[in-house]
Design a protein around this motif. Structure first.
Motif, PDB file in Angstrom:
ATOM      1  N   LEU A 189      -7.172   5.706  -1.341  1.00 56.37           N
ATOM      2  CA  LEU A 189      -5.755   5.906  -1.039  1.00 56.37           C
ATOM      3  C   LEU A 189      -5.455   7.387  -0.782  1.00 56.37           C
ATOM      4  CD1 LEU A 189      -3.989   3.522  -3.589  1.00 56.37           C
ATOM      5  CD2 LEU A 189      -3.821   3.399  -1.097  1.00 56.37           C
ATOM      6  N   LYS A 240       0.834  -1.196   0.000  1.00 58.41           N
ATOM      7  CA  LYS A 240       0.000   0.000   0.000  1.00 58.41           C
ATOM      8  C   LYS A 240       0.874   1.252   0.000  1.00 58.41           C
ATOM      9  CE  LYS A 240      -3.945   0.490   2.316  1.00 58.41           C
ATOM     10  NZ  LYS A 240      -4.900   0.755   3.417  1.00 58.41           N
ATOM     11  N   GLU A 294       0.833   3.350   7.266  1.00 53.58           N
ATOM     12  CA  GLU A 294       1.204   3.369   5.853  1.00 53.58           C
ATOM     13  C   GLU A 294       1.251   4.804   5.320  1.00 53.58           C
ATOM     14  OE1 GLU A 294      -0.297  -0.640   6.852  1.00 53.58           O
ATOM     15  OE2 GLU A 294      -1.182   1.345   7.135  1.00 53.58           O
TER      16      GLU A 294
END
Length: 188
Positions: free
Chosen positions: A111, A58, A122
Motif C-alpha cells: 500500500l 483500498k 486509488e
C-alpha cells in the motif's frame, strides 16, 4: 495477526491520538493526526459512489495508514517538511512495519509503495483527499489560528492533486470558495 501482536501494533498507532497537527478544530484545539486520518477515511466513504471504478476500500485503507510515520516523528506541516524529515520518517516507519507479522507487513508495504508511486486511481484519490481534508479543516478553524502563509496556501494547495478528477476538482473549487468567504471575514 495474533492478539498480542495486534495489541503491540496498537500501542504504536495510539500515539496518533496525542500527536497534534498544525491545524485547529472548529472548537479551537489542536487537531490530532488520528482525527485527520479519521476525517479522510470518512470522506473516502462518503464519496465512494463518485468513483464506481475505483477500489474505495483500498482508498480507505490508505487513508487509515498514511500518517503512521508520524507516530515516530510527530507532525511537520507540509510547508516546513524537508527531505531529511521525510527520510527519517520513512526509515522509522519501515523499521516498525518490518516488525509486523509477514502478511500484514507485506500488505502495508504494498500500500505504501502504491501511495508513493501515485500511479493508480486509488493512490491519486487518497492523495487528493489528504490535501483537501487539511484545507477543509482550516476552513473549519478560526482565522486567528492560521499562519500568515496559509491565507495564500489555502487558495492554491492541492490544486495539482485533484486535476485527474472532475469531481475532486469541483470539490476543490467549493473549498476555495469557502476559503475566500472566510478570508473576507478577516477584512470586515
Amino acid at each position: 495477526m495474533e492478539a498480542k501482536e495486534l495489541l503491540q501494533a496498537l500501542v504504536v498507532a495510539e500515539r496518533l491520538k496525542d500527536t497534534t497537527r498544525h491545524c485547529y478544530t472548529s472548537q479551537g484545539r489542536h487537531e490530532s493526526v488520528a482525527e485527520h486520518s479519521w476525517m479522510m477515511t470518512l470522506m473516502a466513504f462518503l464519496m465512494k459512489r463518485e468513483f464506481p471504478d475505483a477500489d474505495m476500500n483500498k482508498v480507505i485503507q490508505m487513508c487509515i495508514i498514511h500518517d503512521l510515520g508520524e507516530c515516530f516523528t510527530g507532525d511537520i506541516p507540509t510547508f516546513e517538511k524537508t527531505k531529511e524529515h521525510e527520510v527519517t520518517e520513512d526509515r522509522l516507519l519501515n523499521d516498525w512495519i518490518t516488525s509486523l507479522p509477514a502478511a500484514t507487513r507485506d500488505e502495508m508495504m504494498a500500500l505504501y509503495k502504491e501511495m508513493e508511486e501515485r500511479q493508480t486511481v486509488e493512490a491519486k484519490i487518497y492523495k487528493a483527499i489528504d490535501g483537501l481534508e487539511a484545507l477543509i479543516q482550516h476552513n473549519f478553524s478560526d482565522l486567528s489560528t492560521w499562519s500568515e502563509n496559509e491565507f495564500e496556501l489555502n487558495l492554491t494547495y492541492a490544486d495539482d492533486k485533484v486535476q485527474f478528477s472532475a469531481y475532486l476538482s469541483s470539490l476543490r473549487e467549493e473549498i476555495r470558495n469557502d476559503t475566500l468567504k472566510k478570508i473576507a471575514e478577516r477584512s470586515s
